[in-house]
Design an enzyme around this catalytic site. Structure first.
Site, PDB file in Angstrom:
ATOM      1  N   ARG A  72       5.134  -1.269  -0.033  1.00  0.00           N
ATOM      2  CA  ARG A  72       3.848  -1.767   0.466  1.00  0.00           C
ATOM      3  C   ARG A  72       3.401  -3.041  -0.227  1.00  0.00           C
ATOM      4  O   ARG A  72       2.646  -3.828   0.334  1.00  0.00           O
ATOM      5  CB  ARG A  72       2.807  -0.652   0.393  1.00  0.00           C
ATOM      6  CG  ARG A  72       3.129   0.489   1.364  1.00  0.00           C
ATOM      7  CD  ARG A  72       2.188   1.671   1.228  1.00  0.00           C
ATOM      8  NE  ARG A  72       2.267   2.306  -0.068  1.00  0.00           N
ATOM      9  CZ  ARG A  72       3.049   3.343  -0.364  1.00  0.00           C
ATOM     10  NH1 ARG A  72       3.833   3.858   0.541  1.00  0.00           N
ATOM     11  NH2 ARG A  72       3.041   3.859  -1.564  1.00  0.00           N
ATOM     12  N   GLU A 109       3.087   9.143 -11.420  1.00  0.00           N
ATOM     13  CA  GLU A 109       2.248  10.319 -11.628  1.00  0.00           C
ATOM     14  C   GLU A 109       2.937  11.587 -11.159  1.00  0.00           C
ATOM     15  O   GLU A 109       2.559  12.683 -11.523  1.00  0.00           O
ATOM     16  CB  GLU A 109       0.870  10.154 -10.951  1.00  0.00           C
ATOM     17  CG  GLU A 109       0.888  10.080  -9.445  1.00  0.00           C
ATOM     18  CD  GLU A 109       1.100   8.671  -8.894  1.00  0.00           C
ATOM     19  OE1 GLU A 109       0.662   8.439  -7.760  1.00  0.00           O
ATOM     20  OE2 GLU A 109       1.708   7.813  -9.564  1.00  0.00           O
TER      21      GLU A 109
END
Length: 174
Positions: A72, A109
């Site tokens: 992205r 994460e």
């Protein structure tokens, strides 16, 4: 953070951009609140405003390299590079670039990954920014910075559309 520091507080574009981002709970795994920018890309005005805000920021900073993080970051980074007259350098996942590459491993994460950059894509002393759609832990951006610094570029700033955990639109680092 970005809005206040850059005179954008109260800018109606930020609210529109924020509202155009869809949140998908528990993707890609339980407990993750995925910030989906594909809905922003479907909204021509929100997408244009996002790019315009970045271009306005970097236009006069003598940036010669915009490094976009796969995938992205390619969308925003390439548009910003065109807008400021800089080259676009893709920072890719492993084994996607032919030829000699620098690589940097990092933690997410929800796992680990690696970024690669072509050797020779960036010249020593070039001024660079790193762009991605989102910053959560900062691991991906940190890997991007390390790749550029390995090529002896001067990393001026990192920029993201979204900051997590409190979804902040137009986050900047450094």
């Amino acid at each position: 953070m970005f809005a206040e520091e850059n005179g954008l507080k109260g800018d109606p574009r930020l609210q529109h951009i924020s509202q155009s981002i869809r949140v998908i709970p528990h993707f890609p795994k339980n407990g993750i609140m995925f910030q989906d920018i594909t809905t922003l890309l479907l909204d021509h005005k929100a997408f244009k405003d996002t790019v315009d805000i970045f271009v306005d920021r970097y236009r006069d900073m003598h940036i010669s390299v915009v490094a976009g993080i796969e995938a992205r970051g390619f969308v925003f980074g390439s548009a910003v590079a065109l807008g400021i007259g800089a080259k676009f350098v893709p920072l890719r996942k492993p084994r996607k670039l032919p030829g000699e590459v620098f690589f940097e491993k990092y933690s997410l994460e929800y796992g680990t990954d690696c970024l690669e950059m072509h050797v020779g894509a960036v010249q020593p002393g070039e001024r660079a920014i790193v762009i991605d759609d989102l910053v959560a832990t900062g691991g991906t951006l940190s890997a991007g910075i390390k790749l550029l610094e390995r090529a002896k570029a001067e990393v001026v700033e990192c920029a993201c559309v979204i900051g997590v955990p409190e979804v902040k639109v137009m986050t900047q680092l450094l």
